[in-house]
Design a protein around this motif. Structure first.
Motif, PDB file in Angstrom:
ATOM      1  N   CYS A 210       0.871  -1.140  -0.005  1.00 16.76           N
ATOM      2  CA  CYS A 210       0.482   0.018   0.337  1.00 16.76           C
ATOM      3  C   CYS A 210       1.165   1.478   0.090  1.00 16.76           C
ATOM      4  O   CYS A 210       2.048   1.600   0.562  1.00 16.76           O
ATOM      5  CB  CYS A 210      -0.611   0.129   1.164  1.00 16.76           C
ATOM      6  N   ASP A 211       0.223   2.134  -1.148  1.00 20.16           N
ATOM      7  CA  ASP A 211       0.982   3.260  -0.417  1.00 20.16           C
ATOM      8  C   ASP A 211       0.121   4.343   0.370  1.00 20.16           C
ATOM      9  O   ASP A 211      -0.721   4.889  -0.626  1.00 20.16           O
ATOM     10  CB  ASP A 211       0.958   3.794  -2.475  1.00 20.16           C
ATOM     11  N   LEU A 212       0.679   5.090   1.090  1.00 22.68           N
ATOM     12  CA  LEU A 212      -0.008   6.350   1.857  1.00 22.68           C
ATOM     13  C   LEU A 212      -0.257   7.776   0.568  1.00 22.68           C
ATOM     14  O   LEU A 212       0.520   8.195   0.448  1.00 22.68           O
ATOM     15  CB  LEU A 212       0.787   6.368   2.932  1.00 22.68           C
TER      16      LEU A 212
ATOM     17  N   ARG B 165      -9.474   2.143   7.739  1.00 18.18           N
ATOM     18  CA  ARG B 165      -8.915   2.880   8.553  1.00 18.18           C
ATOM     19  C   ARG B 165      -7.836   3.230   7.613  1.00 18.18           C
ATOM     20  O   ARG B 165      -8.493   4.597   8.976  1.00 18.18           O
ATOM     21  CB  ARG B 165      -8.455   1.974   9.138  1.00 18.18           C
ATOM     22  N   ALA B 166      -8.016   3.476   6.776  1.00 17.80           N
ATOM     23  CA  ALA B 166      -6.448   4.474   6.759  1.00 17.80           C
ATOM     24  C   ALA B 166      -7.282   5.848   6.210  1.00 17.80           C
ATOM     25  O   ALA B 166      -7.075   6.758   6.378  1.00 17.80           O
ATOM     26  CB  ALA B 166      -6.283   4.256   6.009  1.00 17.80           C
TER      27      ALA B 166
ATOM     28  N   GLY C 238      -6.173   8.312   2.624  1.00  9.71           N
ATOM     29  CA  GLY C 238      -5.900   7.251   2.427  1.00  9.71           C
ATOM     30  C   GLY C 238      -5.004   6.472   1.872  1.00  9.71           C
ATOM     31  O   GLY C 238      -3.796   7.099   1.764  1.00  9.71           O
ATOM     32  N   VAL C 239      -5.544   4.699   1.253  1.00  7.90           N
ATOM     33  CA  VAL C 239      -4.174   4.689   1.056  1.00  7.90           C
ATOM     34  C   VAL C 239      -4.474   4.477  -1.250  1.00  7.90           C
ATOM     35  O   VAL C 239      -5.664   3.444  -0.757  1.00  7.90           O
ATOM     36  CB  VAL C 239      -3.833   2.946   1.393  1.00  7.90           C
TER      37      VAL C 239
ATOM     38  N   LYS D 110      -3.834   3.018  -7.712  1.00  6.22           N
ATOM     39  CA  LYS D 110      -3.512   4.588  -7.206  1.00  6.22           C
ATOM     40  C   LYS D 110      -4.281   5.228  -8.261  1.00  6.22           C
ATOM     41  O   LYS D 110      -4.176   6.455  -8.462  1.00  6.22           O
ATOM     42  CB  LYS D 110      -2.143   4.707  -7.126  1.00  6.22           C
ATOM     43  N   ALA D 111      -3.860   4.573  -9.730  1.00  9.97           N
ATOM     44  CA  ALA D 111      -4.030   5.260 -11.174  1.00  9.97           C
ATOM     45  C   ALA D 111      -5.865   5.370 -10.799  1.00  9.97           C
ATOM     46  O   ALA D 111      -6.427   5.994 -11.559  1.00  9.97           O
ATOM     47  CB  ALA D 111      -3.548   4.137 -12.402  1.00  9.97           C
ATOM     48  N   VAL D 112      -7.089   4.916 -10.763  1.00  6.89           N
ATOM     49  CA  VAL D 112      -7.477   4.731 -10.894  1.00  6.89           C
ATOM     50  C   VAL D 112      -8.579   5.270  -9.001  1.00  6.89           C
ATOM     51  O   VAL D 112      -9.484   5.129  -8.867  1.00  6.89           O
ATOM     52  CB  VAL D 112      -8.634   3.031 -11.006  1.00  6.89           C
TER      53      VAL D 112
END
Length: 408
Positions: free
Chosen positions: A255-257, A325-326, A334-335, A367-369
């Motif tokens: 995951c990317d924050l 939760r993020a 979010g993530v 991430k892209a969508v």
């Protein structure tokens, strides 16, 4: 004190104990080596090393060596005794020894009612000749002696010598060596020698603890306290090997924050670090829902979970909880979360690198969508975009970001 050749033998035993601890492959093996060498050096048939867990008020046995009694194990899972049953380490050491006084260094107790056993008690302040010194019989300890005698008889042993193991000026635990009924009781020379052996063991334990701390730091992200990339590589290599040999399901959540750069640019890096720490706590909490999971920070704003055993659906469910939760965190946005699991139709996984590429590709798609839920590699059917992206990445010159981690 021992003379001549006996001194040479005991000096050799001290060297052997130190070398055995240094050669051990783990902290527990190191303690086991110390117990075995001390048992041999003191002519005992049994030895144990225990640690004083102050918070629990107990002496917990780490290792038993030599002839074990019924119910004893080499490395017991949960053998412990209330420290108030054997209070010598607490009642004497704090003020009389660790505090720098001339109090006791070791104690002896005998269950035998023999002349030798009586003589063994002659060196404490309550002994027949009243001599002071670093040796004291347990009869000098209110409430302590009869507990040791009962323990000796219950285990079928005749006498014991107990020496405290002291680290950093505090009692860390104790070395205990016993002989069988009818054997020559331990004397003052033995008690002095047990003190030396315990001090050498303490030095070995301190060194082991330092090395373990170095290893821990080497595999820990200093900001979040999570595992780091080195820890992930090691765990994934082991996990994929289990998958190949045992068929274990291995899953990776990457995951990317989102929004970290904005927070750093507008509120400062200290606030950005706080966001990383808070998300790290959320990641750890969600990882705990999957037994044995490693939660880690790969670097920057990228994190992951590594699981072995839980099914793919369970991992995806937890990844969804992580996204939820993020999104609720006060800071950040979010993530973007990607999942790759050998429990899904992603093709053969023969290396950690391929699993990483799949999870990374799924995260890149998320991430892209701007997906609010995890993207799972292999669940779009024929032509799954995450699998295609992982197996056929764009040329480096065309990539918009660093595509895919992996070694080699």
């Amino acid at each position: 004190m021992a003379q001549g050749g006996e001194c040479d033998v005991r000096l050799g035993a001290v060297v052997e104990l130190a070398q055995a601890m240094a050669a051990a492959q783990s902290p527990l093996e190191s303690v086991g080596a110390a117990a075995e060498r001390a048992r041999s050096a003191l002519g005992g048939t049994f030895a144990a090393i225990s640690t004083w867990e102050r918070g629990h008020g107990r002496l917990r046995v780490l290792v038993n060596a030599g002839e074990l009694a019924e119910g004893e194990e080499r490395y017991p899972d949960d053998e412990s005794y209330p420290v108030h049953d054997f209070p010598e380490i607490a009642e004497f050491l704090h003020e009389e020894w660790a505090g720098g006084g001339s109090g006791p260094r070791a104690w002896v107790e005998c269950a035998d009612e023999s002349e030798g056993a009586e003589e063994a008690g002659a060196y404490g302040p309550n002994g027949p000749n009243g001599l002071e010194g670093p040796y004291r019989r347990l009869a000098a300890v209110p409430g302590g002696s009869w507990k040791r005698v009962a323990a000796l008889r219950r285990r079928g042993r005749g006498c014991c010598v107990v020496a405290p193991i002291v680290l950093h000026g505090r009692a860390w635990g104790e070395l205990y060596v016993a002989r069988p009924p009818g054997a020559q009781p331990f004397d003052r020379t033995d008690a002095d020698f047990a003190t030396v052996l315990a001090a050498v063991a303490a030095a070995g334990i301190a060194q082991t603890e330092r090395l373990e701390e170095v290893r821990r730091l080497a595999f820990t992200d200093p900001l979040t306290g999570l595992g780091n990339r080195r820890a992930v590589d090691a765990r994934l290599d082991e996990a994929v090997e289990r998958h190949l040999t045992e068929g274990a399901v291995v899953s990776l959540v990457v995951c990317d924050l989102n929004g970290l750069k904005r927070v750093n640019d507008t509120l400062g890096h200290a606030v950005g670090d706080r966001l990383l720490e808070r998300f790290g706590s959320v990641l750890s909490l969600c990882g705990a829902m999957l037994p044995g999971t490693l939660a880690a920070r790969l670097g920057g704003d990228e994190f992951c979970l590594v699981t072995v055993g839980p099914g793919a659906d369970e991992v995806v469910r937890v990844a969804g909880e992580l996204c939820r939760r993020a999104a609720d965190l006060e800071l950040g946005e979010g993530v973007a979360c990607g999942v790759a699991s050998t429990g899904d139709p992603i093709g053969p996984v023969r290396s950690a690198r391929r699993l990483f590429r799949l999870a990374d590709a799924a995260q890149y798609r998320a991430k892209a969508v701007l997906a609010e839920k995890p993207v799972v590699a292999g669940r779009e059917g024929l032509g799954d975009q995450a699998v295609e992206l992982a197996d056929h990445p764009p040329e480096p010159a065309a990539a918009e970001r660093r595509i895919f981690r992996g070694r080699g």
